[in-house]
Write an enzyme that holds these catalytic residues in place. Structure first.
Site, PDB file in Angstrom:
ATOM      1  N   CYS A 111      -7.088  42.521  29.608  1.00 49.80           N
ATOM      2  CA  CYS A 111      -8.201  41.639  29.238  1.00 49.80           C
ATOM      3  C   CYS A 111      -9.191  41.512  30.384  1.00 49.80           C
ATOM      4  O   CYS A 111     -10.390  41.330  30.156  1.00 49.80           O
ATOM      5  CB  CYS A 111      -7.682  40.269  28.810  1.00 49.80           C
ATOM      6  N   HIS A 148      -6.118  34.379  30.968  1.00 48.96           N
ATOM      7  CA  HIS A 148      -6.721  35.284  29.990  1.00 48.96           C
ATOM      8  C   HIS A 148      -8.228  35.305  30.201  1.00 48.96           C
ATOM      9  O   HIS A 148      -8.852  34.272  30.452  1.00 48.96           O
ATOM     10  CB  HIS A 148      -6.386  34.825  28.573  1.00 48.96           C
TER      11      HIS A 148
END
Length: 651
Positions: free
Chosen positions: A237, A591
């Site tokens: 990510c 994230h």
């Protein structure tokens, strides 16, 4: 019986009996297989078959014995243009076997290959088979290997990249792309489907372009250009968010869509941008790009989580080396040092691609609390008070007592409320206010001291759960941070401050080491201006994240004219076009996502969360997760307009 020898040009080579050669090669093959040796060599099947006939004959030979083969001859697998098939055209042998055969027979030429092991999933029975194949092999060669291993006809077999147990690209037998080009690495998964077998995944995946077809199949939906996501290939990510940021940076996009660089990474980056901006793509798997990135920047290899800003800067530096985008992304700061004793000043100019801004520390914070009356005779009142950032419950009670004019015979009891129900009390006066979670609200109960002594808690819970006309706590911040603006962060970055004691300046006037004062001035600002908000602080023992909310211009323009000190009367106006967010904590629990503005779609904002892309309201762009802010310069005023504005301000 004497042992014969053959003299070669450089050495004396010992002849061995056939059964001895067979035993040695068998042992070396077994040992290499156990070691999972990755270096292999191709040997012509024609030559290898003649050697096998020679070593398989019984000891002593006979009239019809197979002759000892001559030098290794690989010319028949070099000069051919047809698709080579393992075990039909060539044999793969470990490097130690090749070295031994070469010592015995000489010849060649050597054809080295890096071998990888893949896991083959059979959709018919979910059986998993480990297969060995050259990393440089084409998808056609892999197709042949799979069919031969499973005994399936070519007409009935379909092979897919099965990364993360999800069907990716289809691997066609006619393709001449290598596994390396497709980014298929060691110990990854592929899927075999046979006509009549049950489908493993109902989604329609992306398909690899068959050789010469010029057609790419995609998913059933057809999003507009620039709305494709990026598949997460395992903790990537951080890479996906940085790539989406660059993919929505206009000058970078324009340059690499038309550039045909010979640099491997730049070429892969350009191809990836074309895929992202192809209409009809739902999600793109950046595996080829990741393979090239691992080669040139090994610190990002593998599947560990990394810092998105670090990758972004690494990419920009690398891409600058093969393009002229440095002209639009690079600015300059003037760094000045002043001796605190003699006043001697020295200046240098430092280039930057992204300004890393510190977050100014704030000593106080505000907290909103609803105060209830213990006897239920008055309506609740909401108060907002200021307390020390590192404060305790006693600080909050003291501030509330003043705000609500608490009398001497009254006291306050703090309670934590979730979904309008009390689930805990804050009774310890030294307990830190940091225990307050974002989804928990704080209520204070104003009671007579005598009431609190007489089982006050039970009465309070009943009172709070009653049906009186009281405001709901659901949806109220309990905690409110002091507002920190992007301008405040920039001013902190530009503020004059003394050097660290271990980084003294040698004053050319005093001829002594001095703790000089250092100051930055903006000298030249680029058309593309990026800011990193320094949210991660490291010490010897740990790294912590700072979740402070920073207010930055989204709809309004960022005005930086007063921060540029180069003597020119020029306006610097910037508009926000992308934001990289970091959500969660440090390491694997964090994230990264990206917000980006699509100019071709009426300046609408979209949220790029790996392969998922959704529209987002402009009001949602500002958050405490903002990590990297990307601005582009808009048409500035002329020098005359700036001068006229300055004159009006002075008047």
């Amino acid at each position: 019986m004497p042992i014969p020898y053959r003299k070669s040009k450089n050495s004396v080579t010992r002849f061995r009996f056939p059964e001895e050669e067979k035993r040695i090669v068998s042992q070396l093959t077994t040992t290499s297989s156990n070691d999972r040796e990755s270096s292999y060599f191709l040997i012509s099947k024609t030559w290898y078959t003649s050697w096998e006939r020679y070593v398989e004959q019984p000891s002593g030979g006979g009239g019809g014995a197979a002759p000892r083969p001559g030098p290794i001859d690989n010319n028949d697998i070099i000069d051919t243009r047809r698709l080579l098939v393992e075990d039909e055209d060539y044999i793969l042998v470990p490097q130690r076997v090749w070295n031994t055969l070469l010592e015995w027979y000489s010849g060649g030429p050597p054809i080295p290959r890096t071998v990888i092991y893949l896991f083959l999933y059979d959709a018919r029975d979910n059986d998993v088979t480990e297969i060995r194949v050259a990393k440089q092999a084409t998808t056609g060669e892999l197709f042949n290997k799979v069919c031969a291993t499973k005994g399936v006809s070519h007409e009935k077999a379909r092979i897919w990249d099965y990364f993360n147990m999800t069907k990716g690209k289809r691997l066609y037998p006619s393709s001449n792309k290598s596994l390396e080009e497709l980014g298929i690495h060691a110990e990854e998964d592929i899927l075999l489907e046979v006509d009549g077998s049950s489908e493993v995944n109902d989604e329609l995946p992306l398909e690899e372009e068959p050789s010469g077809s010029g057609v790419s199949l995609s998913s059933s939906t057809s999003p507009g250009k620039g709305l494709a996501g990026l598949v997460n290939m395992g903790n990537t990510c951080y890479m996906n968010s940085a790539l989406q940021c660059l993919a929505h940076t206009p000058p970078i996009l324009e340059h690499f869509l038309r550039d045909h660089s010979k640099d491997e990474l730049a070429k892969a980056f350009g191809e990836l941008l074309k895929e992202l901006w192809s209409s009809g793509r739902n999600a793109v798997e950046p595996r080829v790009f990741k393979t090239k990135l691992d080669k040139v920047a090994p610190q990002f290899s593998g599947h560990n989580q990394h810092d998105s800003h670090e990758l972004l800067m690494s990419l920009l530096v690398r891409l600058h080396e093969v393009s002229d985008i440095v002209n639009v992304c690079q600015g300059q700061c003037k760094s000045s040092l002043v001796c605190p004793v003699c006043g001697k000043a020295g200046s240098t100019y430092e280039s930057f691609t992204c300004l890393s801004l510190p977050l100014p520390s704030t000593l106080n914070r505000t907290i909103s609390v609803t105060v209830f009356y213990g006897e239920g005779g008055h309506l609740p009142i909401r108060y907002t008070v200021t307390v020390p950032r590192s404060g305790s419950c006693s600080d909050l009670i003291a501030a509330l007592s003043t705000a609500c004019s608490l009398t001497d015979d009254e006291s306050l009891l703090l309670a934590m409320v979730y979904e309008n129900k009390i689930f805990g009390y804050l009774e310890d006066p030294i307990e830190s206010l940091s225990v307050m979670k974002d989804d928990v609200h704080i209520a204070a109960y104003r009671m007579k001291n005598q009431m609190q002594k007489e089982a006050g808690k039970a009465k309070l819970e009943m009172l709070h759960g009653g049906q009186g006309k009281r405001p709901s706590l659901s949806g109220e911040k309990t905690r409110q941070e002091e507002v920190i603006t992007l301008y405040a962060c920039l001013e902190k970055y530009l503020a004059e401050e003394p050097l660290e004691l271990d980084n003294m300046w040698s004053c050319p006037e005093c001829k002594e080491q001095r703790q000089a004062n250092k100051k930055y001035d903006m000298w030249k600002l680029p058309d593309i201006l990026m800011f990193q908000l320094i949210r991660f602080k490291s010490s010897k023992c740990f790294t912590k994240k700072i979740d402070t909310f920073v207010d930055f211009p989204v709809e309004d323009l960022l005005e930086l004219s007063k921060y540029v000190n180069n003597g020119k009367r020029e306006s610097y106006l910037y508009e926000l076009y992308a934001v990289i967010n970091h959500l969660g904590g440090i390491g694997g629990v964090g994230h990264y996502t990206t917000y980006a503005k699509l100019v071709d779609d009426g300046n609408k904002w979209y949220h790029y969360d790996d392969s998922v892309v959704k529209p987002v309201n402009e009001s949602e762009i500002k958050s405490a997760a903002a990590y990297v802010l990307c601005y582009r310069r808009v048409e500035s005023e002329s020098a005359e307009d700036v001068s006229r504005t300055d004159d009006m301000d002075q008047s």
